[in-house]
Design a protein around this motif. Structure first.
Motif, PDB file in Angstrom:
ATOM      1  N   VAL A 165     -10.091  -2.108  -3.015  1.00  0.00           N
ATOM      2  CA  VAL A 165      -8.516  -2.485  -3.221  1.00  0.00           C
ATOM      3  C   VAL A 165      -9.152  -3.367  -5.108  1.00  0.00           C
ATOM      4  O   VAL A 165      -8.541  -2.229  -6.087  1.00  0.00           O
ATOM      5  CB  VAL A 165      -7.696  -3.145  -3.318  1.00  0.00           C
ATOM      6  CG1 VAL A 165      -6.722  -3.620  -4.230  1.00  0.00           C
ATOM      7  CG2 VAL A 165      -7.627  -3.092  -1.570  1.00  0.00           C
TER       8      VAL A 165
ATOM      9  N   PRO B 168      -8.190   1.683   0.730  1.00  0.00           N
ATOM     10  CA  PRO B 168      -7.903   1.035  -0.160  1.00  0.00           C
ATOM     11  C   PRO B 168      -8.688   0.990  -1.852  1.00  0.00           C
ATOM     12  O   PRO B 168      -7.702   0.462  -2.584  1.00  0.00           O
ATOM     13  CB  PRO B 168      -8.843  -0.171   0.488  1.00  0.00           C
ATOM     14  CG  PRO B 168      -9.346   0.583   0.857  1.00  0.00           C
ATOM     15  CD  PRO B 168      -8.783   1.752   1.905  1.00  0.00           C
TER      16      PRO B 168
ATOM     17  N   TRP C  35      -5.946   3.274  -3.661  1.00  0.00           N
ATOM     18  CA  TRP C  35      -4.653   1.973  -4.053  1.00  0.00           C
ATOM     19  C   TRP C  35      -4.761   1.128  -4.971  1.00  0.00           C
ATOM     20  O   TRP C  35      -4.075   1.327  -5.674  1.00  0.00           O
ATOM     21  CB  TRP C  35      -4.484   1.467  -2.696  1.00  0.00           C
ATOM     22  CG  TRP C  35      -3.633  -0.084  -2.614  1.00  0.00           C
ATOM     23  CD1 TRP C  35      -1.944  -0.059  -3.246  1.00  0.00           C
ATOM     24  CD2 TRP C  35      -3.535  -1.283  -2.292  1.00  0.00           C
ATOM     25  NE1 TRP C  35      -0.554  -1.029  -3.443  1.00  0.00           N
ATOM     26  CE2 TRP C  35      -1.967  -1.562  -2.201  1.00  0.00           C
ATOM     27  CE3 TRP C  35      -4.324  -1.082  -1.164  1.00  0.00           C
ATOM     28  CZ2 TRP C  35      -1.245  -2.635  -2.164  1.00  0.00           C
ATOM     29  CZ3 TRP C  35      -3.675  -3.029  -0.420  1.00  0.00           C
ATOM     30  CH2 TRP C  35      -2.277  -3.322  -0.960  1.00  0.00           C
ATOM     31  N   GLY C  36      -5.847   0.530  -4.687  1.00  0.00           N
ATOM     32  CA  GLY C  36      -6.216  -0.182  -6.036  1.00  0.00           C
ATOM     33  C   GLY C  36      -6.440   0.672  -7.537  1.00  0.00           C
ATOM     34  O   GLY C  36      -5.636   0.106  -8.469  1.00  0.00           O
TER      35      GLY C  36
ATOM     36  N   PRO D  91       1.383  -1.605   0.085  1.00  0.00           N
ATOM     37  CA  PRO D  91      -0.189   0.123  -0.010  1.00  0.00           C
ATOM     38  C   PRO D  91       0.536   1.639  -0.456  1.00  0.00           C
ATOM     39  O   PRO D  91       1.691   1.278   0.776  1.00  0.00           O
ATOM     40  CB  PRO D  91      -0.845  -0.444   1.410  1.00  0.00           C
ATOM     41  CG  PRO D  91      -1.191  -1.671   1.796  1.00  0.00           C
ATOM     42  CD  PRO D  91       0.693  -2.538   0.597  1.00  0.00           C
TER      43      PRO D  91
END
Length: 333
Positions: free
Chosen positions: A122, A78, A81-82, A73
């Motif tokens: 994510v 999340p 981050w994805g 990360p």
């Protein structure tokens, strides 16, 4: 989902977690086979010069571009981050002058520590960016892992006669950079303090599709993307592969807002310092300050394209010149 700081579950963040370039080159040395295997395609780009992706020419005038990229990360959100990890993986295809066709997810997840609803966010972020790129996402692979990691393996297509390669640079052409630097120091500050830097997220989630298309339209044949080895590391590889020297005008390199302040506050990743240590023996740094050198070596995540040639709409940050007699691949002015 907002109570978990994902960056606190990783020893580092993003492309700054790459194995140091010098160590990596030693590991993969000799992995190119003495003879091509029998198969349906011709390998055009492989391990030889550490380019951004592999390229295989198929019959019918088309080439397949293949790459994989994943990391820990780099931000706490999340979904973001994805998005960042997907944009970063797709970038390797754009850096070769290709277009992504299909991707598969690569997910490592500490399922007993972080809820699977976070993993779903994510994956949703990755899917949304792939859809923006016009790229299918078709499954993937997951493992239970003490440290969260996410990325994609991407397959793309390219015209084999219009590739962007890191070994095709020639003296006398300018160098264009399509995203500002400073992602690394801002991400390091985010990990340490929890401060949010939307300008860094915006840069990391921006696809390099438009930059790649503009570079091809301008007639460029040489490019790379700027990620974990920093501008200096990736430029050293390009200049070395092309047999030229790269001259960088440090004052012309654009920086994200807050990057110099983060550097002054000491938020420099170990990956950035390793990048600078690796290129310093190959660089004529002139009167460049240590701060300038650290920013030029800053480990980027999902950075821009570095193109040998002038690309309209993007800043020129230097030029390629004839290779120096002393073997230096980099000049910083």
């Amino acid at each position: 989902m907002t109570t978990k700081r994902l960056t606190q579950y990783a020893h580092g963040g993003g492309c700054a977690c790459k194995i140091p370039p010098g160590e990596l080159e030693a590991v993969v040395a000799g992995l190119t086979g003495p003879a091509a295997p029998q198969g349906p395609g011709e390998l055009l780009v492989g391990l030889d010069d550490g380019d951004d992706a592999a390229v295989v020419r198929l019959s019918g005038g088309m080439a397949v571009v293949a790459t994989a990229d994943f990391f820990t990360p780099v931000v706490d959100d999340p979904y973001d981050w994805g998005r960042i990890a997907a944009a970063n993986a797709l970038s390797d295809v754009y850096a070769m002058g290709g277009a992504p066709i299909v991707a598969v997810n690569l997910l490592a997840w500490p399922r007993d520590v972080l809820g699977m609803e976070l993993a779903a966010e994510v994956l949703r972020g990755g899917l949304d960016v792939a859809r923006e790129a016009g790229c299918h996402v078709a499954g993937g692979h997951s493992v239970d892992d003490p440290e969260p990691k996410y990325g994609m393996a991407v397959t793309g297509a390219a015209d084999p006669d219009r590739l962007l390669r890191n070994d095709a640079g020639v003296a006398g052409v300018p160098l264009t950079l399509t995203k500002p630097l400073g992602i690394g120091v801002l991400n390091t500050r985010h990990k340490a303090t929890g401060e949010s830097f939307p300008q860094a997220v915006a840069a990391m989630t921006q696809l390099n599709r438009a930059a790649s298309e503009a570079a091809l339209a301008a007639g460029a044949v040489c490019a790379t993307d700027v990620t974990g080895f920093g501008l200096l590391g990736h430029l050293h590889k390009l200049a070395r592969a092309s047999g030229v020297t790269a001259r960088i005008n440090a004052a012309a390199v654009p920086l994200l807002d807050g990057a110099r302040e983060a550097l002054a506050a000491g938020f420099v990743s170990g990956g950035t310092r390793r990048n600078l240590d690796w290129v310093r023996p190959h660089a004529d740094v002139g009167s460049g300050s240590e701060d300038d050198l650290l920013l030029l070596a800053d480990a980027q995540t999902s950075g821009g394209l570095l193109v040998a040639g002038e690309v309209p709409g993007y800043p020129v940050v230097g030029e390629l010149i004839a290779g120096r007699a002393d073997g230096a691949t980099l000049e910083i002015r």
